[in-house]
Design an enzyme around this catalytic site. Structure first.
Site, PDB file in Angstrom:
ATOM      1  N   ASN A  37       0.812  -1.211   0.000  1.00 47.61           N
ATOM      2  CA  ASN A  37       0.000   0.000   0.000  1.00 47.61           C
ATOM      3  C   ASN A  37       0.855   1.275   0.000  1.00 47.61           C
ATOM      4  OD1 ASN A  37      -2.295   1.559   0.131  1.00 47.61           O
ATOM      5  ND2 ASN A  37      -2.725   1.147   2.302  1.00 47.61           N
ATOM      6  N   HIS A 122     -13.700  -3.908  11.582  1.00 54.49           N
ATOM      7  CA  HIS A 122     -13.276  -2.607  12.120  1.00 54.49           C
ATOM      8  C   HIS A 122     -14.478  -1.750  12.490  1.00 54.49           C
ATOM      9  CE1 HIS A 122      -9.031  -2.360  10.117  1.00 54.49           C
ATOM     10  NE2 HIS A 122      -9.278  -3.548  10.628  1.00 54.49           N
ATOM     11  N   ARG A 147     -12.740  -4.804  16.190  1.00 54.40           N
ATOM     12  CA  ARG A 147     -11.709  -3.851  16.561  1.00 54.40           C
ATOM     13  C   ARG A 147     -12.399  -2.532  16.839  1.00 54.40           C
ATOM     14  NH1 ARG A 147      -6.932  -1.248  12.777  1.00 54.40           N
ATOM     15  NH2 ARG A 147      -8.568   0.246  12.316  1.00 54.40           N
ATOM     16  N   TYR A 159      -6.289   8.183  12.885  1.00 57.02           N
ATOM     17  CA  TYR A 159      -6.299   6.870  12.255  1.00 57.02           C
ATOM     18  C   TYR A 159      -7.579   6.073  12.560  1.00 57.02           C
ATOM     19  CZ  TYR A 159      -5.396   1.968  11.558  1.00 57.02           C
ATOM     20  OH  TYR A 159      -5.516   0.664  11.160  1.00 57.02           O
ATOM     21  N   GLU A 246      -2.874  -3.981  19.636  1.00 56.95           N
ATOM     22  CA  GLU A 246      -1.993  -4.172  18.468  1.00 56.95           C
ATOM     23  C   GLU A 246      -1.008  -3.013  18.316  1.00 56.95           C
ATOM     24  OE1 GLU A 246      -4.312  -4.399  14.891  1.00 56.95           O
ATOM     25  OE2 GLU A 246      -2.572  -4.009  13.624  1.00 56.95           O
ATOM     26  N   GLU A 272       2.383  -6.307  11.555  1.00 59.41           N
ATOM     27  CA  GLU A 272       1.835  -6.171  10.198  1.00 59.41           C
ATOM     28  C   GLU A 272       2.866  -5.541   9.249  1.00 59.41           C
ATOM     29  OE1 GLU A 272      -1.651  -3.781  10.966  1.00 59.41           O
ATOM     30  OE2 GLU A 272      -0.663  -1.983  10.232  1.00 59.41           O
ATOM     31  N   ARG A 293       1.153 -10.664  13.504  1.00 61.49           N
ATOM     32  CA  ARG A 293       0.250  -9.922  12.619  1.00 61.49           C
ATOM     33  C   ARG A 293       0.622  -9.981  11.147  1.00 61.49           C
ATOM     34  NH1 ARG A 293      -4.063  -8.332  12.036  1.00 61.49           N
ATOM     35  NH2 ARG A 293      -3.914  -6.080  11.799  1.00 61.49           N
ATOM     36  N   HIS A 322      -2.791 -10.028   9.155  1.00 58.78           N
ATOM     37  CA  HIS A 322      -3.244  -8.728   8.690  1.00 58.78           C
ATOM     38  C   HIS A 322      -4.215  -8.932   7.516  1.00 58.78           C
ATOM     39  CE1 HIS A 322      -1.704  -4.546   7.148  1.00 58.78           C
ATOM     40  NE2 HIS A 322      -2.658  -4.400   8.043  1.00 58.78           N
ATOM     41  N   ASP A 326      -6.203  -3.433   1.811  1.00 57.87           N
ATOM     42  CA  ASP A 326      -5.025  -3.337   0.938  1.00 57.87           C
ATOM     43  C   ASP A 326      -4.342  -4.691   0.741  1.00 57.87           C
ATOM     44  OD1 ASP A 326      -4.558  -1.847   3.652  1.00 57.87           O
ATOM     45  OD2 ASP A 326      -2.549  -2.572   3.179  1.00 57.87           O
ATOM     46  N   GLU A 349      -8.165 -10.930  10.601  1.00 61.70           N
ATOM     47  CA  GLU A 349      -8.752  -9.618  10.312  1.00 61.70           C
ATOM     48  C   GLU A 349      -9.480  -9.706   8.972  1.00 61.70           C
ATOM     49  OE1 GLU A 349      -5.836  -6.558   9.688  1.00 61.70           O
ATOM     50  OE2 GLU A 349      -7.228  -4.970  10.255  1.00 61.70           O
ATOM     51  N   TRP A 412       2.926   7.160  12.151  1.00 57.59           N
ATOM     52  CA  TRP A 412       1.514   7.083  11.756  1.00 57.59           C
ATOM     53  C   TRP A 412       0.944   5.683  11.964  1.00 57.59           C
ATOM     54  CZ3 TRP A 412      -1.450   4.425   8.076  1.00 57.59           C
ATOM     55  CH2 TRP A 412      -2.795   4.857   8.007  1.00 57.59           C
TER      56      TRP A 412
HETATM   57  O1  KDG Z   1      -1.543  -0.035   4.617  1.00 57.13           O
HETATM   58  C1  KDG Z   1      -1.701   0.272   5.962  1.00 57.13           C
HETATM   59  C2  KDG Z   1      -2.892  -0.477   6.525  1.00 57.13           C
HETATM   60  O2  KDG Z   1      -2.843  -1.815   6.112  1.00 57.13           O
HETATM   61  C3  KDG Z   1      -2.942  -0.420   8.028  1.00 57.13           C
HETATM   62  O3  KDG Z   1      -3.027   0.918   8.433  1.00 57.13           O
HETATM   63  C4  KDG Z   1      -4.150  -1.191   8.550  1.00 57.13           C
HETATM   64  O4  KDG Z   1      -3.213  -1.152  10.752  1.00 57.13           O
HETATM   65  C5  KDG Z   1      -3.970  -1.658   9.945  1.00 57.13           C
HETATM   66  C6  KDG Z   1      -4.750  -2.826  10.381  1.00 57.13           C
HETATM   67  O5  KDG Z   1      -4.540  -3.243  11.524  1.00 57.13           O
HETATM   68  O6  KDG Z   1      -5.533  -3.324   9.603  1.00 57.13           O
HETATM   69 MG    MG Z   2      -2.802  -2.483  12.379  1.00 54.78          MG
END
Ligand code: KDG
Ligand code: MG
Length: 412
Positions: A37, A122, A147, A159, A246, A272, A293, A322, A326, A349, A412
């Protein structure tokens, strides 16, 4: 025997995806996901310019040898670009092997260890009311684990919150009513750890009060805390019995997790953005985490992630692969086959892909009563509709980034 064609297909139905398609001299095809991504074209070049020439005429049956050849033969090891490219080749070869065997891939990996894979979605909201609505919507869709991400008073954009369309488009958080915002440069979001640490426990208290003790709740710290801040958050969330916390701290320095672990019994999930077994070496051996992850797509494919999860199993550490949007349907299918076969599966997930993505990628998986199953078609159970894919050319898209109130760039 031998690979006669290797095509790298870039398509952007709801977001960008990179897919490798291998064809053997017998006309059997295999697919692998190579989507990274925000840096997709780097993997496209790695594959097209450096890997594809090495694949032509290779014996497609020798998956382990091909993995070692691509990993060791490059001399330059590890890293997300390399490992996503190797993953795509590896998964495509497993797809071919399973198709030739006439079996769903999970049968070649040892058969099913369970009836289906518990999945989490999510839920998010800027306010508690929005969050509760989102949790209820997920429960209505059949999710049995969620989540929970929340807005933080005083922070305009953070986020994982659905009402922030840019985050939704770029961060793997997709909501049907929000169009993808592509072509734009990276968008800035805000961060303030102290406000966050004060607010999050109050949200989990309210969620437990509203939804009771049974529902598994997860939370993503998205790499923003120092080890001692992460320890503080883990401890303050203990009364709310999280399934996991996480990415509580960026763990390039694996030893940082020692400090967090000393202070909290909240289960920890990480990795991840890790891409090899070596990124986990210390944190698995010292049992500093509870869930791995990594996605098949980003950690060297089925061959490497299976090895990593077998190492984790010795320490009673489970999978939590993960699975945001994406990760393409090809990458998700690989995760489902691997998750069904291994003994130490934890949770998967699962965010639903958009309608256009599902037209480009035809899939055999099922989603019932909160559980995923990869289906029983030979191979991965995914086919790529090349004509549909061709309708959606690549569009540049970046992940957002964070700044603190004084302008400092933050994780981030
Ligand atoms: O590309 C970044 C995302 O895959 C990420 O921000 C998603 O943290 C994420 C998650 O736990 O799904
Ligand atoms: Mg994550």
């Amino acid at each position: 025997m031998g690979i006669v064609a290797a095509e790298v297909i870039v398509t952007s139905p709801d977001r960008n995806f990179v897919t490798l398609k291998l064809t053997t001299d017998e006309g059997v095809t295999g697919l692998g996901d190579a989507t990274l991504n925000g840096r997709e074209l780097a993997v496209v070049s790695y594959l097209r310019d450096h890997v594809v020439p090495l694949l032509i005429d290779r014996d497609e049956r020798n998956i382990e040898d091909t993995w070692q050849f691509l990993y060791r033969g490059a001399y330059w090891r590890r890293g997300p670009v390399t490992m996503a490219a190797i993953a795509a080749v590896d998964v495509a070869l497993w797809d071919i092997k399973a198709k030739r065997a006439g079996m769903p891939l999970y049968q070649l990996l040892g058969g099913a260890s369970r009836r289906g894979l518990l999945a989490y979605g999510h839920a998010s909201g800027k306010s508690l009311d929005e969050l509760f609505d989102s949790i209820r919507a997920h429960l209505e869709q059949g999710y049995r684990a969620v989540r929970v991400q929340t807005g933080v008073p005083g922070l305009a954009a953070i986020y994982g919150i659905a009402s922030n369309a840019t985050t939704a488009a770029n961060a793997g958080v997709r909501y049907d009513h929000e169009p993808a915002q592509r072509g734009a440069l990276a968008v800035q979001e805000d961060w303030d750890t102290r406000r966050y640490l004060r607010h999050v426990p109050t949200v989990f208290e309210a969620v437990r009060h509203e939804f009771g003790p049974e529902l598994p709740l997860l939370h993503d710290g998205h790499h923003r805390m120092t080890p001692i801040e992460a320890a503080q958050l883990g401890r303050s969330l203990e009364p709310y019995d999280l399934f996991w916390l996480e990415d509580c701290t960026p763990a390039e320095n694996q030893e940082a997790l020692r400090l967090v672990r000393q202070h909290t019994t909240t289960p920890l999930a990480i990795g991840e953005i890790f891409n090899t077994i070596w990124d986990y070496q210390l944190i698995i051996r010292e049992q500093l985490i509870d869930y791995v992850r990594s996605a098949v797509t980003h950690a060297g494919g089925i061959t490497h992630l299976k090895r990593l999860l077998e190492y984790a199993a010795q320490y009673q550490i489970k999978s939590g692969m993960h699975g945001p949007t994406d990760v393409s349907p090809v990458g998700m299918a690989a995760a489902l086959h691997l998750g069904l076969a291994i003994h130490n599966f934890g949770i998967q997930e699962y965010m639903t892909h958009g309608a256009r993505t599902n037209e480009v990628f035809e899939q055999s998986f099922t989603w019932r009563d909160g559980y995923l199953h990869p289906g029983d078609e030979p191979g991965l159970g995914v086919s790529l509709n090349v004509d549909e894919a061709g309708k959606y050319p690549y569009e540049r898209a970046y992940l957002p980034y964070n700044r603190l109130a004084d302008g400092t760039v933050h994780d981030w």
